[in-house]
Scaffold this active site. Structure first.
Site, short mmCIF file in Angstrom:
data_model
loop_
_atom_site.label_atom_id
_atom_site.label_comp_id
_atom_site.label_asym_id
_atom_site.label_seq_id
_atom_site.Cartn_x
_atom_site.Cartn_y
_atom_site.Cartn_z
CE LYS A 133 -0.54 1.75 4.13
NZ LYS A 133 -0.03 0.60 4.85
CG ASP A 184 -3.40 -3.56 1.42
OD1 ASP A 184 -2.80 -3.03 0.50
OD2 ASP A 184 -3.03 -4.63 1.95
CG ASN A 205 -2.20 -7.17 5.25
OD1 ASN A 205 -1.74 -6.23 4.60
ND2 ASN A 205 -1.47 -8.22 5.59
CE LYS A 206 -1.71 -9.61 -1.10
NZ LYS A 206 -2.45 -9.38 -2.37
CB ALA A 256 -0.93 -0.02 1.20
NE ARG A 271 -3.86 -3.77 -6.22
CZ ARG A 271 -2.99 -4.40 -5.42
NH1 ARG A 271 -1.72 -4.09 -5.44
NH2 ARG A 271 -3.38 -5.37 -4.60
CB CYS A 331 1.87 -10.21 1.98
SG CYS A 331 1.58 -9.28 0.45
CB SER A 380 4.07 -5.07 5.18
OG SER A 380 4.21 -3.93 5.99
C1 RUB Z 1 0.37 -6.00 -0.02
C2 RUB Z 1 -0.07 -6.13 1.39
C3 RUB Z 1 0.73 -5.38 2.41
C4 RUB Z 1 0.08 -4.02 2.66
C5 RUB Z 1 0.94 -3.12 3.52
O1 RUB Z 1 -0.61 -6.46 -0.94
O2 RUB Z 1 -1.07 -6.72 1.72
O3 RUB Z 1 0.77 -6.07 3.62
O4 RUB Z 1 -0.16 -3.38 1.43
O5 RUB Z 1 2.10 -2.72 2.85
P1 RUB Z 1 -0.32 -6.32 -2.53
P2 RUB Z 1 2.96 -1.46 3.37
O6 RUB Z 1 0.98 -7.03 -2.79
O7 RUB Z 1 -1.51 -6.95 -3.19
O8 RUB Z 1 -0.21 -4.83 -2.83
O9 RUB Z 1 3.28 -1.73 4.80
O10 RUB Z 1 4.16 -1.46 2.48
O11 RUB Z 1 2.11 -0.24 3.21
#
Ligand code: RUB
Length: 287
Positions: free
Chosen positions: A219, A183, A193-194, A19, A54, A114, A116
């Site tokens: 977020k 997200d 989240n994922k 995100a 998205r 995932c 993050s």
């Molecule tokens: C990514 C995902 C991440 C969050 C947070 O999903 O679920 O955990 O987006 O990321 P996708 P951050 O790969 O489908 O984008 O901490 O970098 O904001």
């Protein structure tokens, strides 16, 4: 330097993912467009095109809204606005890494899913401060973003055990901490989240892991405060399997929801907070 269209394509194809990176790339694309359009009204239509890349990304929507709010009608301050937002996001990320690094204890076993940037940033900061721990990391089908996490952590010297998603039960019970990103956070304090994060949060409860969502406040989805549901993005079935049969339906949800009761806290730029405390502060800031 990438073009507007290239960035849009990279966001859609998940070449740019997570995100925070999606949100930063979104305002980069808008800033590139600001040099090509006649004024703020025309730019707004491109902000809408970016938003649609998205659906489950309030972080992206919040930054695009902020950018549109701050640029002047003739867009002459666009670079200045862009740079200020990027710098604020980066400063807030640094705070999250610092605050989160104190939560990790020496000798910890940490489960994650995932990729993050916030979770990885926290782990790197804790490692730099001399803490030693190990990470258990699910590969995260169908796009394998877990591999990105494993690469970044191992290149930093952090030991990682990596496995297919279905093996998570076997390894999560060896862990004491579960850290994941977000997200979206809705006005109830529930976290999107994922896909898979919900299952891991349930297993974490069962095996008494301490569970933290690690995220910046951007977020927060303020639309959920007025009753809107967060939309869950469904991606192309071809990402799962390219086989087709009229009797076969393939569903590919990108995210799922973790209820606020399943987390011990949200690590954000304001500190470590309960989901309800987070929402109260986010409403003051974003509603
Ligand atoms: C990514 C995902 C991440 C969050 C947070 O999903 O679920 O955990 O987006 O990321 P996708 P951050 O790969 O489908 O984008 O901490 O970098 O904001």
């Amino acid at each position: 330097m990438q073009s507007f269209d290239e960035i849009i394509l990279d966001i859609k194809s998940l070449k740019i993912q997570g995100a925070t990176d999606v949100a930063l790339s979104a305002i980069l694309a808008l800033n590139i467009k600001s040099k090509e359009v006649k004024g703020k009204n025309e730019l707004l239509s491109f902000a809408k095109i970016i938003e649609e890349t998205r659906p489950t990304e309030p972080g992206m929507r919040n930054l695009l809204t902020l950018y549109m709010k701050k640029v002047s009608d003739n867009l002459e301050n666009s670079d200045e606005v862009y740079e200020q937002i990027v710098s604020d996001v980066k400063n807030s990320a640094k705070k999250i890494y610092e605050i989160g690094s104190h939560v990790i204890k020496d000798g910890a076993s940490i489960f994650t899913v995932c990729h993050s940037s916030n979770v990885v940033g926290i782990m790197k900061k804790a490692w730099e401060s001399g803490k030693r721990f190990q990470v258990f990391n699910a590969e995260t089908r169908p796009h394998f973003q877990g591999r990105k996490t494993a690469k970044e952590l191992t290149e930093f010297g952090i030991p990682v055990t990596h496995f297919v998603d279905n093996a998570a039960y076997r390894y999560i019970k060896k862990c004491d901490l579960f850290m994941f990103g977000a997200d979206s956070i809705n006005s109830m304090g529930d976290i999107i989240n994922k896909v898979g994060t919900h299952n891991y949060a349930e297993l974490s409860k069962r095996f008494d892991l301490t569970t933290y969502c690690c995220t910046s406040s951007i977020k927060f989805n303020s639309k959920t405060y007025i009753g809107e549901e967060e939309e869950i993005e469904y991606r192309d079935s071809i990402e799962v399997w390219d086989f087709q049969n009229p009797n076969l339906k393939i569903l590919n949800p990108a995210f799922d929801k973790v209820e606020k009761e399943s987390v011990d806290g949200i690590i954000c730029e304001w500190g470590v907070m309960s989901p309800v405390e987070f929402v109260n502060k986010a409403i003051e800031n974003y509603a």
